[in-house]
Design an enzyme around this catalytic site. Structure first.
Site, PDB file in Angstrom:
ATOM      1  N   ALA A 129       0.837  -1.211   0.000  1.00 55.27           N
ATOM      2  CA  ALA A 129       0.000   0.000   0.000  1.00 55.27           C
ATOM      3  C   ALA A 129       0.867   1.254   0.000  1.00 55.27           C
ATOM      4  O   ALA A 129       0.613   2.205  -0.768  1.00 55.27           O
ATOM      5  CB  ALA A 129      -0.931  -0.016   1.209  1.00 55.27           C
ATOM      6  N   VAL A 178       2.643 -11.013   2.073  1.00 50.75           N
ATOM      7  CA  VAL A 178       1.820 -11.819   1.173  1.00 50.75           C
ATOM      8  C   VAL A 178       1.070 -10.859   0.245  1.00 50.75           C
ATOM      9  O   VAL A 178       1.288  -9.654   0.290  1.00 50.75           O
ATOM     10  CB  VAL A 178       0.815 -12.699   1.956  1.00 50.75           C
ATOM     11  CG1 VAL A 178       1.486 -13.903   2.551  1.00 50.75           C
ATOM     12  CG2 VAL A 178       0.112 -11.878   3.013  1.00 50.75           C
ATOM     13  N   LYS A 211      -2.230 -14.104 -15.312  1.00 46.43           N
ATOM     14  CA  LYS A 211      -3.423 -14.707 -14.697  1.00 46.43           C
ATOM     15  C   LYS A 211      -4.633 -14.431 -15.574  1.00 46.43           C
ATOM     16  O   LYS A 211      -4.888 -13.279 -15.934  1.00 46.43           O
ATOM     17  CB  LYS A 211      -3.616 -14.092 -13.300  1.00 46.43           C
ATOM     18  CG  LYS A 211      -4.904 -14.532 -12.608  1.00 46.43           C
ATOM     19  CD  LYS A 211      -5.005 -13.911 -11.228  1.00 46.43           C
ATOM     20  CE  LYS A 211      -6.339 -14.186 -10.585  1.00 46.43           C
ATOM     21  NZ  LYS A 211      -6.526 -13.434  -9.329  1.00 46.43           N
ATOM     22  N   PRO A 240     -13.410 -16.728 -14.806  1.00 46.36           N
ATOM     23  CA  PRO A 240     -12.437 -16.122 -15.715  1.00 46.36           C
ATOM     24  C   PRO A 240     -12.576 -14.604 -15.758  1.00 46.36           C
ATOM     25  O   PRO A 240     -13.622 -14.057 -15.422  1.00 46.36           O
ATOM     26  CB  PRO A 240     -12.836 -16.716 -17.069  1.00 46.36           C
ATOM     27  CG  PRO A 240     -14.311 -16.976 -16.949  1.00 46.36           C
ATOM     28  CD  PRO A 240     -14.616 -17.199 -15.493  1.00 46.36           C
ATOM     29  N   LEU A 266      -4.206  -2.359   4.271  1.00 45.18           N
ATOM     30  CA  LEU A 266      -4.726  -3.127   5.405  1.00 45.18           C
ATOM     31  C   LEU A 266      -5.157  -2.206   6.543  1.00 45.18           C
ATOM     32  O   LEU A 266      -6.018  -2.575   7.346  1.00 45.18           O
ATOM     33  CB  LEU A 266      -3.665  -4.119   5.884  1.00 45.18           C
ATOM     34  CG  LEU A 266      -3.246  -5.163   4.831  1.00 45.18           C
ATOM     35  CD1 LEU A 266      -2.086  -6.007   5.346  1.00 45.18           C
ATOM     36  CD2 LEU A 266      -4.421  -6.053   4.438  1.00 45.18           C
TER      37      LEU A 266
HETATM   38  C1  LIG Z   1      -2.989 -13.945   4.070  1.00 44.31           C
HETATM   39  C2  LIG Z   1      -3.136 -12.820   3.102  1.00 44.31           C
HETATM   40  C3  LIG Z   1      -3.119 -13.071   1.725  1.00 44.31           C
HETATM   41  C4  LIG Z   1      -3.287 -12.027   0.814  1.00 44.31           C
HETATM   42  N1  LIG Z   1      -3.348 -12.274  -0.531  1.00 44.31           N
HETATM   43  C5  LIG Z   1      -3.661 -11.281  -1.375  1.00 44.31           C
HETATM   44  C6  LIG Z   1      -3.776 -11.495  -2.775  1.00 44.31           C
HETATM   45  O1  LIG Z   1      -3.543 -12.598  -3.269  1.00 44.31           O
HETATM   46  N2  LIG Z   1      -4.125 -10.463  -3.563  1.00 44.31           N
HETATM   47  C7  LIG Z   1      -4.367  -9.222  -3.050  1.00 44.31           C
HETATM   48  O2  LIG Z   1      -4.747  -8.326  -3.793  1.00 44.31           O
HETATM   49  N3  LIG Z   1      -4.184  -8.970  -1.741  1.00 44.31           N
HETATM   50  C8  LIG Z   1      -3.852  -9.955  -0.904  1.00 44.31           C
HETATM   51  N4  LIG Z   1      -3.673  -9.690   0.412  1.00 44.31           N
HETATM   52  C9  LIG Z   1      -3.673  -8.328   0.872  1.00 44.31           C
HETATM   53  C10 LIG Z   1      -2.307  -7.683   0.617  1.00 44.31           C
HETATM   54  O3  LIG Z   1      -1.305  -8.474   1.192  1.00 44.31           O
HETATM   55  C11 LIG Z   1      -2.282  -6.299   1.204  1.00 44.31           C
HETATM   56  O4  LIG Z   1      -3.344  -5.564   0.660  1.00 44.31           O
HETATM   57  C12 LIG Z   1      -1.012  -5.600   0.855  1.00 44.31           C
HETATM   58  O5  LIG Z   1       0.091  -6.375   1.188  1.00 44.31           O
HETATM   59  C13 LIG Z   1      -0.945  -4.278   1.544  1.00 44.31           C
HETATM   60  O6  LIG Z   1      -0.432  -4.368   2.820  1.00 44.31           O
HETATM   61  P1  LIG Z   1      -0.091  -3.014   3.538  1.00 44.31           P
HETATM   62  O7  LIG Z   1       0.943  -2.306   2.763  1.00 44.31           O
HETATM   63  O8  LIG Z   1      -1.361  -2.290   3.838  1.00 44.31           O
HETATM   64  O9  LIG Z   1       0.482  -3.485   4.960  1.00 44.31           O
HETATM   65  P2  LIG Z   1       1.892  -4.142   5.375  1.00 44.31           P
HETATM   66  O10 LIG Z   1       2.477  -4.989   4.322  1.00 44.31           O
HETATM   67  O11 LIG Z   1       1.650  -4.765   6.713  1.00 44.31           O
HETATM   68  O12 LIG Z   1       2.875  -2.895   5.561  1.00 44.31           O
HETATM   69  C14 LIG Z   1       2.844  -2.096   6.724  1.00 44.31           C
HETATM   70  C15 LIG Z   1       4.026  -1.167   6.700  1.00 44.31           C
HETATM   71  O13 LIG Z   1       3.926  -0.286   7.810  1.00 44.31           O
HETATM   72  C16 LIG Z   1       5.164  -0.232   8.465  1.00 44.31           C
HETATM   73  N5  LIG Z   1       4.950   0.092   9.880  1.00 44.31           N
HETATM   74  C17 LIG Z   1       4.025  -0.414  10.724  1.00 44.31           C
HETATM   75  N6  LIG Z   1       4.171   0.123  11.955  1.00 44.31           N
HETATM   76  C18 LIG Z   1       5.197   0.991  11.870  1.00 44.31           C
HETATM   77  C19 LIG Z   1       5.857   1.848  12.804  1.00 44.31           C
HETATM   78  N7  LIG Z   1       5.499   1.916  14.080  1.00 44.31           N
HETATM   79  N8  LIG Z   1       6.903   2.593  12.365  1.00 44.31           N
HETATM   80  C20 LIG Z   1       7.298   2.542  11.058  1.00 44.31           C
HETATM   81  N9  LIG Z   1       6.728   1.755  10.157  1.00 44.31           N
HETATM   82  C21 LIG Z   1       5.697   0.990  10.552  1.00 44.31           C
HETATM   83  C22 LIG Z   1       5.764  -1.614   8.270  1.00 44.31           C
HETATM   84  O14 LIG Z   1       7.149  -1.627   8.458  1.00 44.31           O
HETATM   85  C23 LIG Z   1       5.378  -1.859   6.818  1.00 44.31           C
HETATM   86  O15 LIG Z   1       6.313  -1.247   5.979  1.00 44.31           O
HETATM   87  C24 LIG Z   1      -3.463 -10.718   1.311  1.00 44.31           C
HETATM   88  C25 LIG Z   1      -3.418 -10.469   2.676  1.00 44.31           C
HETATM   89  C26 LIG Z   1      -3.265 -11.497   3.575  1.00 44.31           C
HETATM   90  C27 LIG Z   1      -3.244 -11.202   5.043  1.00 44.31           C
END
Ligand SMILES: Cc1cc2nc3c(=O)[nH]c(=O)nc-3n(C[C@H](O)[C@H](O)[C@H](O)COP(=O)(O)OP(=O)(O)OC[C@H]3O[C@@H](n4cnc5c(N)ncnc54)[C@H](O)[C@@H]3O)c2cc1C
Length: 504
Positions: free
Chosen positions: A18, A51, A82, A100, A337
């Site tokens: 994200a 992931v 895909k 599909p 997330l």
């Molecule tokens: C099991 C699973 C399977 C998934 N499969 C899919 C899929 O196939 N297709 C799909 O579209 N989506 C999928 N997703 C969703 C996808 O993984 C997320 O939408 C995507 O990874 C975005 O994550 P994020 O960047 O929001 O959070 P995160 O990857 O958790 O990143 C959070 C960031 O915040 C930082 N951070 C947190 N706290 C602090 C702090 N105190 N100080 C400094 N930095 C901090 C961390 O270091 C990290 O860089 C899946 C999710 C899960 C849980």
């Protein structure tokens, strides 16, 4: 009216998918004239969720917006293509279907193709819906090519997405964003400063004591929602009564089995398992309900259902289905997330990041942060999440599985009104209507409703205007065109080798 009241500083908190998608988009559009600084703060010590590797075709819009070279993108992220999701054992054990990308057949005489298929099906003459989708046939035969521009051919309109390595994707976008002026700060945020009057976040403080100040903060900190929840207490709408799965265990394994351009989702006794083929490995996971299976049992189950040797220790992840009540609160916008999560079924989460970014760009504030714009953003995002939620619930509700308490609960559970209405309308004459701009269109709903075993009591009476013989002939023609078109498509692995091989 204030002239040039632009944001001077935007701070993105978090460097997962994200954070770096947001940074890339802001780098593309906002940093050009040096008036708006964009800073991303991330902590290597905390890491990312690691992931999230399967996408839907809308990601092509994002890639085009950034102006990415697709072959380079595929190579750098060790991606594959895909065309569909294959659902195994969802309707009943031993049954499978593809959802599909792209439409089935074609509409004729102002009537949807779906209605004609339902008539043939009611006459007992057709069971193979997938034979009318080039993407489904290509998926079954492990074939792939990009659309070739040919008008009046299904080959001209192939819809596709990607499977990629999440870590490499973030790295790729980081390079893109940093090349466009986005600055990265490494460090754990230990506290957050707010304005005493309006509660706006004014800065985040790093472990080193350094303060990173901003006008707008984008919370991409993952499930915890460091700013949106832990600081601003925006509230969470819990959907776990419909979407039971609250844990996942993920493990990559060596390549093996088929190399089809397909995400596979296999229903399991207490959840479901994903299989995502990449160029260098396969991503696997079991999303499950902790009320129905223990962590150790889920991990053991997953490890005994892999196509190759595991390449890492199992990664255990906890989550709760739902969304933040306000994903934009004061001067904080949550994306990824931090804004909400529904299990990875139908690969919608990265898409929701993309939607969050594009809606934010459409409603970018200046330093006044006006409430009507904030309210509108929150309404639009609520609509996006809720409609996707109901589409996901359909997969669990429409099943005849009765082999475990998990499936018994899901089959019998009460469902949201919107979904109940959609099913009732389908069960009447097989009609499906897309609600405004909901993500999943009538083809997706049709595919999953039919795949999960729902059948209407009748079909659209407009279909009877076409004589049965003509209907049979036209449907046979469509099947033939699809089958011949599929023969033109190269093997998926060969296509990658020729265009975007990361392993060469
Ligand atoms: C099991 C699973 C399977 C998934 N499969 C899919 C899929 O196939 N297709 C799909 O579209 N989506 C999928 N997703 C969703 C996808 O993984 C997320 O939408 C995507 O990874 C975005 O994550 P994020 O960047 O929001 O959070 P995160 O990857 O958790 O990143 C959070 C960031 O915040 C930082 N951070 C947190 N706290 C602090 C702090 N105190 N100080 C400094 N930095 C901090 C961390 O270091 C990290 O860089 C899946 C999710 C899960 C849980």
């Amino acid at each position: 009216m204030n002239i040039d009241n632009r944001l001077r500083s935007i701070v993105i908190v978090g460097g997962g998918t994200a954070g770096w998608m947001t940074a890339a988009a802001l780098g593309r559009f906002l940093t050009k004239d040096g008036q708006t600084r964009v800073t991303l703060v991330e902590s290597d010590a905390i890491g990312t969720v690691g992931v999230g590797e399967s996408t839907i075709p809308q990601i092509n819009i994002f890639n085009r917006m950034l102006g990415l070279d697709e072959n380079e993108f595929v190579r750098r992220t060790k991606a594959t293509f895909k065309l569909a999701i294959e659902f195994r054992d969802w309707e009943r054990i031993g049954h499978s279907y593809h959802h599909p990308f792209g439409p089935y057949g074609l509409d004729m005489e102002a009537v949807s193709f779906h209605a004609y298929w339902l008539k043939l099906h009611a006459m007992g003459e057709d069971d193979d819906l997938g034979a009318y989708s080039l993407q489904a046939v290509g998926a079954r035969q492990d074939r792939f090519m990009r659309p070739n521009g040919q008008a009046n051919s299904p080959l001209g309109a192939i819809a596709y997405a990607f499977h990629f390595d999440a870590g490499l994707y973030a790295r790729f976008l980081r390079d893109y964003a940093e090349a466009r002026g986005v600055r990265r700060r490494e460090g754990r945020i230990t506290s957050v400063q707010q304005d005493g009057l309006n509660g706006h976040v004014t800065s985040v403080i790093l472990e080193s004591g350094e303060a990173v100040e901003g006008d707008l903060f984008i919370d991409c900190s993952g499930f915890r929602g460091l700013l949106i929840e832990e600081t601003l207490h925006s509230g969470f709408e819990d959907w776990s009564n419909w979407l039971l799965n609250d844990r996942a265990v993920a493990v990559p394994c060596a390549s093996g089995g088929s190399f089809s351009p397909v995400t596979r989702a296999t229903a399991r006794p207490a959840g479901w398992q994903w299989r995502i083929p990449l160029q260098h490995r396969i991503g696997n996971g079991y999303a499950y309900s902790s009320a129905h299976i223990s962590q150790d049992e889920a991990a053991a189950y997953l490890l005994s259902h892999l196509d190759g040797e595991p390449l890492a220790e199992p990664n255990h992840i906890r989550f709760k289905a739902g969304r933040r009540k306000k994903s934009w609160n004061r001067n904080v916008v949550a994306i990824g997330l931090a804004a909400g999560f529904m299990e990875p079924l139908e690969s919608q989460s990265i898409h929701l990041i993309q939607v969050g970014i594009s809606r934010l760009l459409a409603m970018l504030p200046d330093r006044d942060f006006r409430q009507p714009d904030i309210d509108r953003y929150n309404r639009v995002m609520a609509f996006e999440y809720e409609k996707i939620r109901d589409f996901l619930i359909l997969h669990f509700k429409a099943t005849s599985r009765n082999d475990t308490p998990y499936w018994d609960y899901l089959r019998e559970m009460a469902i949201p009104d919107y979904l109940a209405d959609k099913i009732a309308l389908f069960e009447s004459y097989g009609r499906i209507f897309r609600e405004n701009e909901e993500l999943f269109n009538d083809t997706s709903w049709f595919s999953v409703m039919v795949g999960q075993g729902l059948r209407p009591r009748g079909y659209d009476p407009m279909v009877d205007v076409m004589p049965v013989e003509e209907l049979r002939a036209r449907m046979a023609d469509i099947r033939t065109v699809i089958a011949r078109s599929a023969e033109v498509m190269p093997d998926h692995r060969a296509f990658i080798r020729d265009h975007c091989d990361a392993m060469a």
